[in-house]
Design an enzyme around this catalytic site. Structure first.
Site, PDB file in Angstrom:
ATOM      1  N   GLU A   1       8.374  10.068   9.792  1.00 51.22           N
ATOM      2  CA  GLU A   1       7.119  10.833   9.839  1.00 51.22           C
ATOM      3  C   GLU A   1       5.891   9.943   9.602  1.00 51.22           C
ATOM      4  OE1 GLU A   1       6.466  14.560  10.278  1.00 51.22           O
ATOM      5  OE2 GLU A   1       4.825  13.260  10.824  1.00 51.22           O
TER       6      GLU A   1
ATOM      7  N   GLU B   1      -6.015  -5.180  11.025  1.00 52.42           N
ATOM      8  CA  GLU B   1      -4.738  -5.824  10.726  1.00 52.42           C
ATOM      9  C   GLU B   1      -4.945  -7.342  10.740  1.00 52.42           C
ATOM     10  OE1 GLU B   1      -1.426  -4.439  10.824  1.00 52.42           O
ATOM     11  OE2 GLU B   1      -1.754  -2.417  11.562  1.00 52.42           O
TER      12      GLU B   1
ATOM     13  N   THR C   1       0.829  -1.212   0.000  1.00 52.52           N
ATOM     14  CA  THR C   1       0.000   0.000   0.000  1.00 52.52           C
ATOM     15  C   THR C   1       0.865   1.264   0.000  1.00 52.52           C
ATOM     16  OG1 THR C   1      -1.632  -1.214   1.290  1.00 52.52           O
ATOM     17  CG2 THR C   1      -1.858   1.177   1.269  1.00 52.52           C
TER      18      THR C   1
ATOM     19  N   GLY D   1      -0.154   8.588  10.115  1.00 48.89           N
ATOM     20  CA  GLY D   1      -0.229   8.641   8.650  1.00 48.89           C
ATOM     21  C   GLY D   1       0.117   9.990   8.055  1.00 48.89           C
TER      22      GLY D   1
ATOM     23  N   ASP E   1      -0.998  -0.996  18.335  1.00 44.33           N
ATOM     24  CA  ASP E   1      -0.547  -0.142  17.232  1.00 44.33           C
ATOM     25  C   ASP E   1      -0.517   1.332  17.673  1.00 44.33           C
ATOM     26  OD1 ASP E   1      -0.367   0.612  14.208  1.00 44.33           O
ATOM     27  OD2 ASP E   1      -2.141   1.651  14.927  1.00 44.33           O
TER      28      ASP E   1
ATOM     29  N   LYS F   1       2.796   4.150  18.439  1.00 44.64           N
ATOM     30  CA  LYS F   1       2.888   5.551  17.985  1.00 44.64           C
ATOM     31  C   LYS F   1       3.085   6.491  19.177  1.00 44.64           C
ATOM     32  CE  LYS F   1      -0.168   4.253  14.229  1.00 44.64           C
ATOM     33  NZ  LYS F   1      -1.544   4.204  13.741  1.00 44.64           N
TER      34      LYS F   1
HETATM   35  N1  LIG Z   1      -0.992   0.975   5.113  1.00 46.77           N
HETATM   36  C1  LIG Z   1      -1.031   2.078   5.822  1.00 46.77           C
HETATM   37  O1  LIG Z   1      -1.981   2.842   5.730  1.00 46.77           O
HETATM   38  C2  LIG Z   1       0.106   2.429   6.744  1.00 46.77           C
HETATM   39  C3  LIG Z   1       0.029   3.606   7.500  1.00 46.77           C
HETATM   40  C4  LIG Z   1       1.093   3.979   8.321  1.00 46.77           C
HETATM   41  C5  LIG Z   1       2.200   3.158   8.390  1.00 46.77           C
HETATM   42  N2  LIG Z   1       2.233   1.986   7.672  1.00 46.77           N
HETATM   43  C6  LIG Z   1       3.425   1.155   7.783  1.00 46.77           C
HETATM   44  O2  LIG Z   1       4.045   1.076   6.507  1.00 46.77           O
HETATM   45  C7  LIG Z   1       4.664  -0.175   6.362  1.00 46.77           C
HETATM   46  C8  LIG Z   1       4.134  -0.850   5.096  1.00 46.77           C
HETATM   47  O3  LIG Z   1       2.748  -1.016   5.227  1.00 46.77           O
HETATM   48  P1  LIG Z   1       1.832  -1.465   3.981  1.00 46.77           P
HETATM   49  O4  LIG Z   1       0.432  -1.290   4.422  1.00 46.77           O
HETATM   50  O5  LIG Z   1       2.290  -0.813   2.740  1.00 46.77           O
HETATM   51  O6  LIG Z   1       2.166  -3.023   3.928  1.00 46.77           O
HETATM   52  P2  LIG Z   1       1.791  -4.052   2.768  1.00 46.77           P
HETATM   53  O7  LIG Z   1       0.752  -3.505   1.871  1.00 46.77           O
HETATM   54  O8  LIG Z   1       1.534  -5.358   3.454  1.00 46.77           O
HETATM   55  O9  LIG Z   1       3.150  -4.175   1.922  1.00 46.77           O
HETATM   56  C9  LIG Z   1       4.302  -4.774   2.440  1.00 46.77           C
HETATM   57  C10 LIG Z   1       5.302  -4.873   1.310  1.00 46.77           C
HETATM   58  O10 LIG Z   1       6.524  -5.417   1.832  1.00 46.77           O
HETATM   59  C11 LIG Z   1       6.959  -6.482   0.969  1.00 46.77           C
HETATM   60  N3  LIG Z   1       7.679  -7.462   1.768  1.00 46.77           N
HETATM   61  C12 LIG Z   1       7.237  -8.154   2.838  1.00 46.77           C
HETATM   62  N4  LIG Z   1       8.204  -8.990   3.254  1.00 46.77           N
HETATM   63  C13 LIG Z   1       9.261  -8.821   2.432  1.00 46.77           C
HETATM   64  C14 LIG Z   1      10.540  -9.405   2.333  1.00 46.77           C
HETATM   65  N5  LIG Z   1      10.918 -10.362   3.185  1.00 46.77           N
HETATM   66  N6  LIG Z   1      11.346  -8.974   1.348  1.00 46.77           N
HETATM   67  C15 LIG Z   1      10.991  -8.032   0.484  1.00 46.77           C
HETATM   68  N7  LIG Z   1       9.773  -7.452   0.523  1.00 46.77           N
HETATM   69  C16 LIG Z   1       8.934  -7.846   1.483  1.00 46.77           C
HETATM   70  C17 LIG Z   1       5.679  -7.058   0.374  1.00 46.77           C
HETATM   71  O11 LIG Z   1       5.986  -7.719  -0.839  1.00 46.77           O
HETATM   72  P3  LIG Z   1       4.842  -8.363  -1.798  1.00 46.77           P
HETATM   73  O12 LIG Z   1       4.011  -7.213  -2.274  1.00 46.77           O
HETATM   74  O13 LIG Z   1       5.585  -8.992  -2.891  1.00 46.77           O
HETATM   75  O14 LIG Z   1       4.086  -9.308  -0.925  1.00 46.77           O
HETATM   76  C18 LIG Z   1       4.854  -5.792   0.159  1.00 46.77           C
HETATM   77  O15 LIG Z   1       5.165  -5.204  -1.063  1.00 46.77           O
HETATM   78  C19 LIG Z   1       4.392  -0.950   7.665  1.00 46.77           C
HETATM   79  O16 LIG Z   1       5.457  -0.757   8.543  1.00 46.77           O
HETATM   80  C20 LIG Z   1       3.151  -0.263   8.197  1.00 46.77           C
HETATM   81  O17 LIG Z   1       3.024  -0.363   9.596  1.00 46.77           O
HETATM   82  C21 LIG Z   1       1.221   1.613   6.862  1.00 46.77           C
END
Ligand SMILES: NC(=O)c1ccc[n+]([C@@H]2O[C@H](COP(=O)([O-])OP(=O)(O)OC[C@H]3O[C@@H](n4cnc5c(N)ncnc54)[C@H](OP(=O)(O)O)[C@@H]3O)[C@@H](O)[C@H]2O)c1
Length: 428
Positions: A131, A192, A14, A136, A203, A207
């Site tokens: 940040e 989650e 995402t 977010g 979570d 923060k």
């Molecule tokens: N989503 C939000 O709104 C949000 C808000 C604030 C903070 N965050 C933080 O941002 C971070 C990412 O969140 P997200 O929602 O974007 O997560 P996500 O959609 O689950 O994406 C995770 C990504 O990491 C890759 N990945 C996982 N394990 C890996 C590995 N061993 N080697 C290489 N790549 C790997 C996955 O690959 P594949 O795509 O190939 O599976 C995927 O592309 C987290 O720390 C989360 O807490 C997220």
């Protein structure tokens, strides 16, 4: 400097795809603002051939995020994989060891390892920024480290888990139970994979631990956050609190008092008319109080592709401009352990109890409160068809210890059915 800043993006989910989109869509804006191009040179994710709806063919691909972090053509590792340990931590450590800057959105990793990572970054002349890890799209880390740098911070408060605020506000507006709205949120994909991270307050606690470190200059200490989730908030409490002019929020509060540093994430009542009380659905809000600036209220989207990628890019742009801020607003090695609070600051409390229908029952409750030194601000007894009557009490300011004593006294009267519910009323 006109050399491009070269990003290596680890994680294309995402947030990662959102960052790729901004770098591609706003290339000119970013270059104008930084005075140099911002480029992506390499990316890493788990599955190479997944259709992500973005153009990444021109970037180098690494299966291993650690290898990505070590590439010579990567200046900044942008870690967007998640997880407190495993590949995220390994890649960040590899980047820091190579003297490279890191931007991450990973609150779980920073809440546990942030202190050590920040110290390692400083020792290696690298910058570590986060940040996007807190609230977010709301630029709260910048607001605290930069905007309020001249203030003594008095208190930080926040509703920082959108899913919990969605559940609580939906229970109220639709008159549904916690279990019903939890099932809805699950079906909508709002939770989650491990829902206790959200509803258990973990979570949001991550923060709060990070904001606390910046606000009070204390070492990041997730274990010092007293955490209680929303699982036990009932529709009765939501309705009856509303009847008394309050709303229930999963609220994080950090404040330094004469008793030490208080840091808790728990369901609290706030006045319905306050900014926090009016917060609807999945929106986040952070309230910062500085001795000179007074109260500052920040509201916005706490998650999602655009808002989170926007926050990541604010850190990237700092690095592109040559702005090199320390992770928590002061050298990490100079941060000291927080003096743990011996007791929480006095506050008014909301009490809900089911009173057995016996003559003199209410007087015995008032006596239990009086014996603990607690005076009553407001009391309301509801009509009832059964043998027990719901009673609501709002106390004047008191300590948690006195409240616990009063609740024990009520239990001993034999006129209360079940155990009273006690929730803190946060004075906002
Ligand atoms: N989503 C939000 O709104 C949000 C808000 C604030 C903070 N965050 C933080 O941002 C971070 C990412 O969140 P997200 O929602 O974007 O997560 P996500 O959609 O689950 O994406 C995770 C990504 O990491 C890759 N990945 C996982 N394990 C890996 C590995 N061993 N080697 C290489 N790549 C790997 C996955 O690959 P594949 O795509 O190939 O599976 C995927 O592309 C987290 O720390 C989360 O807490 C997220």
């Amino acid at each position: 400097m006109t050399e491009p800043l070269r990003l290596g993006i680890a994680g294309l989910g995402t947030v990662g795809t959102g960052v790729v989109r901004i770098v591609q869509r706003h290339a000119q804006i970013l270059e104008r603002r930084a005075g140099r191009p911002v480029e992506i040179t390499a990316v890493s994710a788990r599955t190479r051939d997944k259709d992500r709806g973005i153009r990444i063919a021109s970037y180098a691909w690494e299966d291993d995020p650690v290898a990505l972090a070590r590439r010579d053509d990567v200046d900044v590792l942008v870690e967007l994989m998640g997880g407190s340990d495993g590949p995220a931590k390994a890649a960040v450590e590899a980047a820091i060891a190579a003297g490279k800057d890191v931007v991450t959105a990973n609150k779980a990793m920073l809440a546990v390892h942030g202190q050590a990572l920040a110290e390692a970054a400083e020792a290696n002349g690298a910058v570590l920024r986060f940040e996007a890890a807190v609230a977010g799209g709301i630029p709260v880390v910048k607001a605290l480290t930069e905007g309020l740098a001249g203030n003594e911070v008095m208190r930080v408060m926040g509703v920082m888990n959108g899913t919990c605020n969605y559940i609580l506000t939906r229970m109220e507006s639709a008159g549904l139970t916690y279990e019903e709205v939890f099932a809805e949120a699950k079906a909508l994909g709002y939770l989650e994979a491990d829902p206790t991270l959200d509803v258990g307050g973990i979570d949001a606690g991550h923060k709060l631990a990070l904001l606390t470190a910046i606000a009070f200059g204390t070492r990041v200490d997730f274990d010092a956050v007293a955490i209680e989730g929303i699982e036990r908030v009932s529709i009765d409490d939501i309705r009856q609190a509303a009847d008394m002019g309050f709303r229930i929020k999963l609220l994080g509060v950090a404040q330094m008092t004469g008793r030490g540093l208080e840091c808790r994430m728990s369901p609290c009542l706030v006045p319905a008319g306050s900014s926090l009380g009016q917060l609807e659905a999945a929106t986040n809000m952070v309230v910062l109080e500085g001795d000179a600036a007074g109260q500052i209220v920040l509201q916005g989207a706490g998650a999602g592709e655009g808002p989170t990628a926007s926050a990541v890019m604010s850190d990237v742009l700092d690095l592109a401009r040559g702005t090199r801020l320390s992770t928590f607003g002061q050298p990490a090695a100079s941060m000291e352990a927080a003096p743990a609070a011996s007791a929480s600051a006095p506050a008014p409390y909301y009490l809900r109890l089911a009173l057995v229908d016996k003559p003199g029952a209410l007087a015995r409750i008032a006596t239990a409160l009086g014996d603990a030194g607690i005076s009553i601000d407001r009391m309301r007894q509801y009509g009832h068809a059964e043998a027990v009557a719901p009673v609501l009490i709002v106390t004047h300011r008191t300590s948690r210890a006195a409240l616990d004593q009063a609740v024990a006294g009520m239990d001993a009267t034999g006129v209360v059915s079940g155990s009273p519910v006690a929730l803190r009323i946060e004075e906002v």
